[in-house]
Motif scaffolding. Sequence first.
Motif, PDB file in Angstrom:
ATOM      1  N   ASP A 277       0.791  -1.135  -0.023  1.00  0.00           N
ATOM      2  CA  ASP A 277      -0.121  -0.036  -0.102  1.00  0.00           C
ATOM      3  C   ASP A 277       0.822   1.264   0.015  1.00  0.00           C
ATOM      4  O   ASP A 277       2.012   1.263   0.371  1.00  0.00           O
ATOM      5  N   CYS A 278       0.200   2.579  -0.330  1.00  0.00           N
ATOM      6  CA  CYS A 278       1.054   3.886  -0.249  1.00  0.00           C
ATOM      7  C   CYS A 278       1.266   4.107   1.192  1.00  0.00           C
ATOM      8  O   CYS A 278      -0.062   4.576   2.010  1.00  0.00           O
ATOM      9  N   GLU A 279       2.159   4.157   1.696  1.00  0.00           N
ATOM     10  CA  GLU A 279       2.593   4.466   2.988  1.00  0.00           C
ATOM     11  C   GLU A 279       3.116   5.941   3.245  1.00  0.00           C
ATOM     12  O   GLU A 279       4.138   6.122   2.208  1.00  0.00           O
ATOM     13  N   ASP A 280       2.710   6.645   4.224  1.00  0.00           N
ATOM     14  CA  ASP A 280       3.264   8.030   4.145  1.00  0.00           C
ATOM     15  C   ASP A 280       4.523   7.992   5.130  1.00  0.00           C
ATOM     16  O   ASP A 280       4.449   7.981   6.144  1.00  0.00           O
ATOM     17  N   TYR A 281       5.521   8.767   4.496  1.00  0.00           N
ATOM     18  CA  TYR A 281       6.902   8.748   5.542  1.00  0.00           C
ATOM     19  C   TYR A 281       6.956  10.313   5.454  1.00  0.00           C
ATOM     20  O   TYR A 281       8.107  10.937   6.030  1.00  0.00           O
ATOM     21  N   GLY A 282       6.175  11.091   5.234  1.00  0.00           N
ATOM     22  CA  GLY A 282       6.177  12.630   4.970  1.00  0.00           C
ATOM     23  C   GLY A 282       7.455  13.082   3.865  1.00  0.00           C
ATOM     24  O   GLY A 282       8.016  14.128   4.223  1.00  0.00           O
ATOM     25  N   GLN A 283       7.361  12.429   2.895  1.00  0.00           N
ATOM     26  CA  GLN A 283       8.458  12.860   1.760  1.00  0.00           C
ATOM     27  C   GLN A 283       7.840  13.507   0.553  1.00  0.00           C
ATOM     28  O   GLN A 283       6.732  13.557   0.481  1.00  0.00           O
ATOM     29  N   ALA A 284       8.677  14.262   0.038  1.00  0.00           N
ATOM     30  CA  ALA A 284       8.352  14.918  -0.986  1.00  0.00           C
ATOM     31  C   ALA A 284       9.507  14.726  -2.233  1.00  0.00           C
ATOM     32  O   ALA A 284      10.539  14.856  -1.833  1.00  0.00           O
TER      33      ALA A 284
END
Length: 369
Positions: A277-284
């Motif tokens: 799944d698409c996991e959020d690590y605060g990246q950009a």
Amino acid sequence: MPANAAGGESQATEATATFDSVKEYYGKVLAKSSDLKTNACCTSEALPERVKHALANVHDDVLMKYYGCGIVAPDELQGKRVLDLGCGSGRDVYVLAQFVGESGECIGVDMTDAQLEVARGTEEWHRAKFGFSKKNTRFLTGYIEKLDELELEPASIDVIVSNCVLNLSPDKPRVLEQVYRLLKPGGEFFFSDVYASRRVPKALREDEVLWGECISGALYWNDFERLAQRVGFADPRLIKTAPITVNNKQLEKKVAHIQFASATYRLFKLPDLLEPDCEDYGQAVIYLGTIESHPESWALDDHHTMHKGKVFAVCGNTWHMLHGTRFREHFEFIGSFNTHYGIFEGCGRTSKLFAGTGAGGGASGGSCC
């Protein structure tokens, strides 16, 4: 004879029959693109300018035998080693050969001698047309289910493409396994094919015309995504999709209860990096505007269009698809994997191939952020 042996023998016999049928259809029944009985193996989307320019350098004998449902021309191919599965007469090989340049190589694999005869017969013509001192194309006779029997080393290919061919295979899991084996780490499978809104029944799969026209061999979209994940392509990314109307009254009646769509996917070989799944690590990321022909913005897939100089929030999978592949030098990366914030907001799990039709709903294992 043991039951499993009998089953294996039966499957092998069915596969051989399918191979023979496809060879007959594309080697003898279809002499040129206009002989197709449906619009499934036709490319409807507008051609990018760079592809138009490249096609102008492709021999007419090759162009007239084109059977495809999409545009398989990914970016950043200069100097790369590219493999085209089911290359036919070589149209996509000769387009991509111009993009990889003289320092790269484009290899085509097909099982139909009549098609390969055209492809090989124009190699020297294309070399001269491209202005190369040596040819950068090669055509191999073989089956896309048995790539391990060809002169191709494991983990030796940068990009593998295919245009409306996977549906013709009687052993699709084996094809994806072979693709994964041949790709380098960070490599990509970029391909167009036909998909169904539900599983195609056996009676239709045994219809040689529907199979040859790239209809009845189509995978149910959810089966495809699960299969890709099982092989190792954890997060299939949809790039483009378009409905297929069949456009043949007699054949339409046979498949009226099923919807079909052409779709272009990209699958990255990033072992042990991509998550289900698409996991959020605060990246950009920030796109630098340096990919040729895309100075202002560039699209990874149908929901990630990144504009030059603008901070674009991404999930961990998207970060890896950019950072761990040939696209790395074109981005600035922000953040790390030190802190996990849960599922990326807006992550979806339904198919976009049949959105709004009521035919493709339900859970999908693919990620979408």
